[in-house]
Design an enzyme around this catalytic site. Structure first.
Site, PDB file in Angstrom:
ATOM      1  N   ASN A  11       0.846  -1.210   0.000  1.00  0.00           N
ATOM      2  CA  ASN A  11       0.000   0.000   0.000  1.00  0.00           C
ATOM      3  C   ASN A  11       0.879   1.257   0.000  1.00  0.00           C
ATOM      4  O   ASN A  11       1.548   1.565   0.984  1.00  0.00           O
ATOM      5  CB  ASN A  11      -0.906  -0.067   1.242  1.00  0.00           C
ATOM      6  N   LYS A  14       0.237   3.986   2.699  1.00  0.00           N
ATOM      7  CA  LYS A  14       0.783   3.580   3.990  1.00  0.00           C
ATOM      8  C   LYS A  14       2.297   3.743   4.025  1.00  0.00           C
ATOM      9  O   LYS A  14       2.852   4.269   4.981  1.00  0.00           O
ATOM     10  CB  LYS A  14       0.484   2.096   4.168  1.00  0.00           C
ATOM     11  N   ASP A  71      -0.822  -4.176  10.546  1.00  0.00           N
ATOM     12  CA  ASP A  71      -2.174  -4.474  10.110  1.00  0.00           C
ATOM     13  C   ASP A  71      -3.057  -3.469  10.800  1.00  0.00           C
ATOM     14  O   ASP A  71      -2.942  -3.238  12.003  1.00  0.00           O
ATOM     15  CB  ASP A  71      -2.583  -5.899  10.480  1.00  0.00           C
ATOM     16  N   GLY A 155      -7.869   6.001   2.240  1.00  0.00           N
ATOM     17  CA  GLY A 155      -8.848   5.070   2.806  1.00  0.00           C
ATOM     18  C   GLY A 155     -10.034   5.741   3.474  1.00  0.00           C
ATOM     19  O   GLY A 155     -10.734   6.569   2.874  1.00  0.00           O
TER      20      GLY A 155
END
Ligand code: IMP
Length: 198
Positions: A11, A14, A71, A155
């Site tokens: 990602n 990220k 995560d 997101g």
């Protein structure tokens, strides 16, 4: 030579945040792609911690290098904790976030102001080639907004309202978000752990 550490994510949003947060780390942070360790990883854990460990273990095995993985996801109380560990897969991995965000706002249309509590959660795991492992977890508390706002971040940021800032996390500058975010806090905790491990 500086230690090389792989960060197990594909990602880009990220990775950008992570490089900023870990800018002072005394190691070279390389992506999964740069390490030649790209490829799907089955995230079949039921907690953020389990999934972070699964990713870090898999990429550490593939590369033989110290590996970090995180995560993360959005936990919404009104939806019984959903999308939670399924945040990336919610409505399908390839569904644009504009759609995911619209659906969440719709599902919360009857939620009163006191019923909109939510948090971003981030578990960060480190796995070393010699088998040592560490996991840390942090959160950023907020509420689900009534409408989307802001263009920063990625997101679910445009629907995540921070009452004490009077804006969504998509309206914060990258520096402001990293200072208070789940990922910023978890990575800074992990940075401290790495100082002891490496
Ligand atoms: P992961 O890559 O499996 O950790 O999935 C994380 C998912 O949670 C992302 O794809 C986003 O949908 C959501 N998420 C995690 N952190 C954030 C954030 O800081 N802002 C917005 N969405 C986030």
């Amino acid at each position: 030579m500086k230690n090389r550490i792989v960060f197990a994510t594909g990602n880009e949003g990220k990775l950008r945040e992570i490089r900023m947060i870990l800018a002072d780390l005394d190691a070279e942070l390389i992506s999964m792609k740069e390490a030649g360790a790209d490829g799907p990883i089955e995230e079949n854990g039921t907690t953020f911690e389990e999934n972070a460990l699964i990713k870090a273990r898999t990429v550490c095995e593939r590369t033989g290098l110290p590996t970090l993985a995180d995560d993360s996801g959005l936990v919404i109380d009104y939806l019984g904790g959903a999308p939670g560990v399924y945040s990336a897969r919610f409505l399908g991995e390839d569904t644009p976030h504009s759609v995911k965000n619209r659906v969440i706002l719709e599902r919360l249309k009857d939620a009163a102001p006191g019923e909109r509590a939510a948090r971003f959660v981030c578990a960060c795991a480190c796995v070393l080639p010699d088998g040592r492992e560490r996991v840390v977890t942090a959160t950023m508390e907020g509420e689900i907004a009534y409408e989307t706002a802001g263009a920063n971040g990625f997101g679910y940021d445009p629907i995540f309202y921070l009452p004490e800032y009077g804006c969504t996390s998509a309206e914060l500058s990258p520096e402001e978000k990293n200072r208070i975010s789940h990922r910023g806090k978890a990575l800074r905790m992990m940075e401290e752990e790495l100082g002891k491990l490496l």
